[in-house]
Write a protein that holds these residues in place. Structure first.
Motif: not given
Ligand SMILES: Cc1cc2nc3c(=O)[nH]c(=O)nc-3n(C[C@H](O)[C@H](O)[C@H](O)COP(=O)(O)O)c2cc1C
Length: 382
Positions: A377-379, A179-185, A135-137, A337-342, A325-327, A280-285
């Motif tokens: 997360e990256l803020h 403000q946009r970021y990928t939330n994992r919590n 997980q996020f090595p 969040f978005v994930t391609a690991a599905v 969607f994020y915005l 199984d990415q439980d941070w998104f579930q």
């Molecule tokens: C195509 C795509 C796939 C991604 N897949 C994952 C993922 O599988 N797991 C995850 O935690 N984040 C995933 N992300 C989110 C990225 O990790 C995240 O956008 C990146 O670390 C930058 O952080 P930020 O969105 O907060 O700026 C994905 C983002 C994109 C655009």
């Protein structure tokens, strides 16, 4: 009986390395390589092993014209033809071949570019679980394993001739963009208000108008761009906690701006499905609202038939939608969040989709943040 070859086929000479540990410890040559032909036929959805005689037959039997089985047997041997028919790499007009022939017909009817069909069908996952240990090595671990990464930028002119640009002025979009970021919590119990969910769906994926470009040829106007104006991306919602919407799976109808119920589920079932969908990415579930982006390929391939760029365009379309969607979620005070690991195959099963027609691309989601920082997360930090 008439036979022909399946429409799309790639044959890969795949090498597997075998390590003989005993020989290795004895100081002898310890690595052996096995090479075998792997047939990648998208209509089958799974790989098949073939031998050199079968490869030769596959390379000589037409994928268009039907030929007498007996003629092919006399040329390549009855056993070779029988095995290829059994595997579905050759198809016949006999009833026992009907199911595989039907899959081949579906593939033909969609106008896939052959390489794109193979890439799509053989890059799908089922029951994949991201290893929690991975997980996020941390970057330290990555650097230990792989050395330092290539730098984050490249310079193409280092001779003092680059043109320095003025700093941008603040503007209306900035608050949302920063403000946009990928939330994992996510907050495990928060509910998305119906009005928020509705605005998100309508503005990110809904139709803002219809236009008849030619008799019975309609396009939709949406707020994100789409290749050829075709908007082939369908949206499915896994509602976990949306105000007034029973937990379950829905299809979003973008013209009627309506959720079409597909399966009502208990909260524990949506949790299980959400986790499975995101491998199984439980941070998104715990996200209360998840959205699956699925390309209806025939809509795009109607125009871009057998087209080298069509597959890329489908992926790009989905990327534009996910950023919108994020915005919108960010603007509503909810990170996304978005994930391609599905697990595409599990998602296809849950939604009743045929992967030759409907291409699962990504899963997005949103909801209030918990405030914790258990997963990285990256803020933006001014
Ligand atoms: C195509 C795509 C796939 C991604 N897949 C994952 C993922 O599988 N797991 C995850 O935690 N984040 C995933 N992300 C989110 C990225 O990790 C995240 O956008 C990146 O670390 C930058 O952080 P930020 O969105 O907060 O700026 C994905 C983002 C994109 C655009």
């Amino acid at each position: 009986m008439l036979i022909r070859r399946c429409a799309v086929l790639f044959v890969e000479p795949r090498e597997d390395l075998d390590v003989d540990w005993a020989a290795l410890f004895a100081g002898q040559g310890a690595i052996g390589a096995t090479i075998q032909w792997v047939a990648l036929a998208p209509h089958l959805g799974e790989e098949a092993i073939v031998d050199a005689a079968e490869v030769q037959a596959l390379g000589a039997i037409s994928l268009t014209l039907w030929q007498e089985r007996a003629t092919c047997e006399s040329q390549f041997g009855a056993a070779v033809i029988a095995r290829l028919l059994k595997q579905g790499l050759l198809l016949s007009d006999a009833p026992e071949s009907a199911a595989l022939r039907e899959r081949d017909e579906v593939l033909r009817s969609q106008h896939w570019r052959p390489l794109s069909a193979a890439l799509h069908m053989f890059s799908r996952w089922t029951d994949m679980r991201v290893d929690k240990g991975m997980q996020f090595p941390s970057f330290e671990e990555l650097v230990d394993n792989y050395g330092t990464p290539p730098g984050p930028t490249v310079d193409r002119r280092n001779d003092g001739l680059s043109i320095a640009l003025p700093q941008p002025e603040r503007a209306r979009l900035d608050d949302t963009l920063f403000q946009r970021y990928t939330n994992r919590n996510f907050d495990h119990s928060a509910v998305v208000p119906l009005a928020t969910a509705s605005r998100l769906l309508q503005r990110a994926f809904g139709s803002q108008g219809e236009k008849e470009m030619a008799p019975d040829a309609y396009v939709l106007k949406k707020l994100a761009p789409s290749a050829g104006g075709l908007h082939p991306t369908e949206v499915y919602v896994l509602a976990q906690r949306i105000e007034g919407i029973a937990p379950g799976l829905y299809h979003y109808q973008p013209v009627r701006h309506a959720l079409e119920p597909l399966a009502e589920m208990a909260p524990s079932e949506t949790e299980e499905l959400a986790l499975r969908m995101v491998a199984d990415q439980d941070w998104f579930q715990p996200a209360p609202m998840l959205v699956v982006l699925v390309s209806r390929v025939e809509r795009n391939f109607w125009k871009y038939r057998n087209h080298a760029k069509a597959y890329r365009a489908l992926l790009l379309d989905a990327g534009h939608l996910s950023q919108t969607f994020y915005l919108l979620a960010t603007e509503a005070g909810m990170p996304a969040f978005v994930t391609a690991a599905v697990n595409e195959i599990d998602i296809e099963r849950a939604l009743g989709l045929d992967p030759l027609k409907d291409m699962v691309i990504a899963v997005c989601g949103c909801g209030p943040a918990s405030g914790a920082q258990n997963t990285v997360e990256l803020h933006y930090e001014p």
